[in-house]
Design a protein around this motif. Structure first.
Motif, PDB file in Angstrom:
ATOM      1  N   LEU A   1       0.846  -1.190   0.000  1.00 28.81           N
ATOM      2  CA  LEU A   1       0.000   0.000   0.000  1.00 28.81           C
ATOM      3  C   LEU A   1       0.881   1.239   0.000  1.00 28.81           C
ATOM      4  O   LEU A   1       2.028   1.199   0.447  1.00 28.81           O
ATOM      5  N   VAL A   2       0.332   2.355  -0.487  1.00 34.32           N
ATOM      6  CA  VAL A   2       1.073   3.613  -0.519  1.00 34.32           C
ATOM      7  C   VAL A   2       0.291   4.676   0.255  1.00 34.32           C
ATOM      8  O   VAL A   2      -0.941   4.624   0.352  1.00 34.32           O
TER       9      VAL A   2
ATOM     10  N   PHE B   1      -4.087   1.765  -2.824  1.00 36.00           N
ATOM     11  CA  PHE B   1      -3.371   0.861  -3.704  1.00 36.00           C
ATOM     12  C   PHE B   1      -2.585   1.693  -4.714  1.00 36.00           C
ATOM     13  O   PHE B   1      -3.020   2.771  -5.099  1.00 36.00           O
ATOM     14  N   PRO B   2      -1.462   1.219  -5.200  1.00 38.65           N
ATOM     15  CA  PRO B   2      -0.839   1.895  -6.338  1.00 38.65           C
ATOM     16  C   PRO B   2      -1.801   1.882  -7.521  1.00 38.65           C
ATOM     17  O   PRO B   2      -2.450   0.872  -7.801  1.00 38.65           O
ATOM     18  N   GLY B   3      -1.900   3.003  -8.207  1.00 40.41           N
ATOM     19  CA  GLY B   3      -2.818   3.079  -9.337  1.00 40.41           C
ATOM     20  C   GLY B   3      -3.411   4.453  -9.478  1.00 40.41           C
ATOM     21  O   GLY B   3      -3.012   5.394  -8.783  1.00 40.41           O
ATOM     22  N   GLY B   4      -4.369   4.578 -10.377  1.00 40.65           N
ATOM     23  CA  GLY B   4      -4.990   5.875 -10.588  1.00 40.65           C
ATOM     24  C   GLY B   4      -6.019   5.825 -11.695  1.00 40.65           C
ATOM     25  O   GLY B   4      -6.366   4.745 -12.222  1.00 40.65           O
TER      26      GLY B   4
ATOM     27  N   ARG C   1      11.066   3.719  -5.795  1.00 43.12           N
ATOM     28  CA  ARG C   1      11.293   5.160  -5.633  1.00 43.12           C
ATOM     29  C   ARG C   1       9.954   5.888  -5.682  1.00 43.12           C
ATOM     30  O   ARG C   1       9.208   5.760  -6.654  1.00 43.12           O
ATOM     31  N   LEU C   2       9.674   6.644  -4.635  1.00 38.75           N
ATOM     32  CA  LEU C   2       8.407   7.362  -4.538  1.00 38.75           C
ATOM     33  C   LEU C   2       8.572   8.813  -4.969  1.00 38.75           C
ATOM     34  O   LEU C   2       9.570   9.457  -4.614  1.00 38.75           O
TER      35      LEU C   2
ATOM     36  N   ALA D   1       5.047   7.320   1.680  1.00 42.15           N
ATOM     37  CA  ALA D   1       5.652   6.057   2.098  1.00 42.15           C
ATOM     38  C   ALA D   1       4.942   4.901   1.415  1.00 42.15           C
ATOM     39  O   ALA D   1       3.850   5.047   0.852  1.00 42.15           O
ATOM     40  N   TRP D   2       5.586   3.721   1.457  1.00 46.31           N
ATOM     41  CA  TRP D   2       4.932   2.491   1.062  1.00 46.31           C
ATOM     42  C   TRP D   2       5.103   1.484   2.202  1.00 46.31           C
ATOM     43  O   TRP D   2       6.006   1.596   3.014  1.00 46.31           O
ATOM     44  N   ARG D   3       4.211   0.509   2.223  1.00 44.35           N
ATOM     45  CA  ARG D   3       4.235  -0.464   3.314  1.00 44.35           C
ATOM     46  C   ARG D   3       3.646  -1.780   2.827  1.00 44.35           C
ATOM     47  O   ARG D   3       2.684  -1.791   2.046  1.00 44.35           O
TER      48      ARG D   3
END
Length: 355
Positions: free
Chosen positions: A215-216, A226-229, A294-295, A302-304
């Motif tokens: 998750l981000v 979630f990553p996405g868009g 890389r964010l 952050a990501w986790r």
């Protein structure tokens, strides 16, 4: 534009903001506490008894950006806002709503050593002629100093800190005006799309060896994602998922490698557009690929990697239901179809069940 002056009681927000309005041509003072006082008059006592502070009222957090936007429509220019915000999620919610309206925010924190803060609070006579009320206010402010200490980590990370220990209110205002001019404290807010109506969005789930999902944490948004868009006009959803993962994580995927897990129809709400939400399995992340993530600092904090149970504390309920359905489909043969995060039967008569 909004100049949001944060900090605990005794830091000098109110006095500095009164001076700042004089230094910024075309600026207006807006105190969100007045919105809280109004809600205390409007809401039933039983509801007010359920919260410790009016900031805990969702209606307050919703009205503050609405009122701010309305004031800027009436009096274009700069809105100077002296307001303590110590809960990061509340800041995310309010600043995110302002960003959705295209309103830029310059975020400051006025700070001083705690001994100075205590001295200022103790010397303050908030209600002249009413010593009991002033004493209650002083005690309340002193009791909230630990909350400020606890919030300093994220406040000092996300805002521009101005030490007011040796400055007069005018000097603080002059420092703020100079920083507003050069844009030092402007928040890197991710603006919501200006598109109207329902949208299609693609999310990509990525897993580790323990089947934890990635998750981000978006900037100025109160929950993890979630990553996405959103899928752009003329773009295939799988291409959108690949593009978003590359933009958000620096991770290159192939569209053919994505496996559809769930399709969720999300109804529109007052503050969010609805539409189809597609969830894909993006595969496993090796330790090496995780180390290479890389964010973009102006989009994600952050990501986790979390278990499904841990995700319940980070995701909104509808998205957690969507995650659980996607995880169930991951171990099955077919994607799941949902409506508002709930399984929906397709092509079955009322009262019947699938196979």
């Amino acid at each position: 534009m909004i100049v949001w002056v944060n900090g605990t009681f005794g830091a000098g927000k109110s006095s500095a903001c009164r001076e700042l309005v004089e230094l910024l041509p075309g600026s207006t003072l807006f105190d969100p506490e007045e919105v809280g006082y109004a809600l205390k008059q409007w809401l039933p006592a039983r509801r007010l008894a359920e919260v410790a502070d009016f900031q805990d009222l969702p209606s307050w957090r919703r009205l503050v950006p609405e009122v701010a936007a309305a004031m800027l429509d009436e009096a274009p220019g700069t809105l100077v806002v002296p307001m303590t915000l110590l809960r990061e999620a509340y800041r995310d919610e309010i600043f995110g709503a302002l960003a959705a309206r295209g309103i830029s925010v310059h975020h400051f924190v006025l700070d001083a050593e705690e001994t100075i803060l205590r001295s200022r609070i103790t010397a303050c006579e908030e209600y002249p002629g009413n010593p009991e009320a002033s004493a209650r206010t002083r005690r309340w402010r002193l009791d909230h100093l630990p909350d400020y200490r606890a919030a300093q980590e994220w406040l000092h990370r996300d805002a521009h800190v101005v030490d007011t220990a040796d400055l007069t209110p005018r000097q603080v205002a002059e420092a703020l005006a100079a920083l507003v001019k050069d844009g030092t404290a402007r928040c890197p807010i991710v603006r919501s799309s200006t598109a109207r109506g329902d949208t299609v969005a693609a999310a990509v789930l990525l897993f580790d060896e323990q089947d934890r999902v990635l998750l981000v944490d978006p900037v100025y948004k109160p929950a993890w994602e979630f990553p996405g868009g959103v899928v752009e006009l003329g773009e295939a959803p799988t291409d959108a998922g690949v593009r978003e993962v590359a933009e958000e994580l620096g991770l290159e995927l192939e569209p053919a490698a994505l496996r559809l897990l769930a399709v969720d129809w999300e109804p529109a709400t007052d503050d969010r557009r609805g539409g189809l939400r597609l969830v894909y399995d993006g595969g496993r992340l090796t330790p090496g690929r995780r180390a290479a993530l890389r964010l973009p600092p102006d989009e994600l904090r952050a990501w986790r990697l979390v278990s499904a149970a841990e995700a319940a504390d980070l995701l909104p309920p509808n998205r957690h239901r969507r995650l659980l359905a996607a995880l169930a489909a991951r171990s099955g043969d077919a994607p799941q179809y949902l409506e508002a995060g709930q399984p929906a039967a397709l092509g079955l008569p009322a009262g019947s069940t699938a196979g």
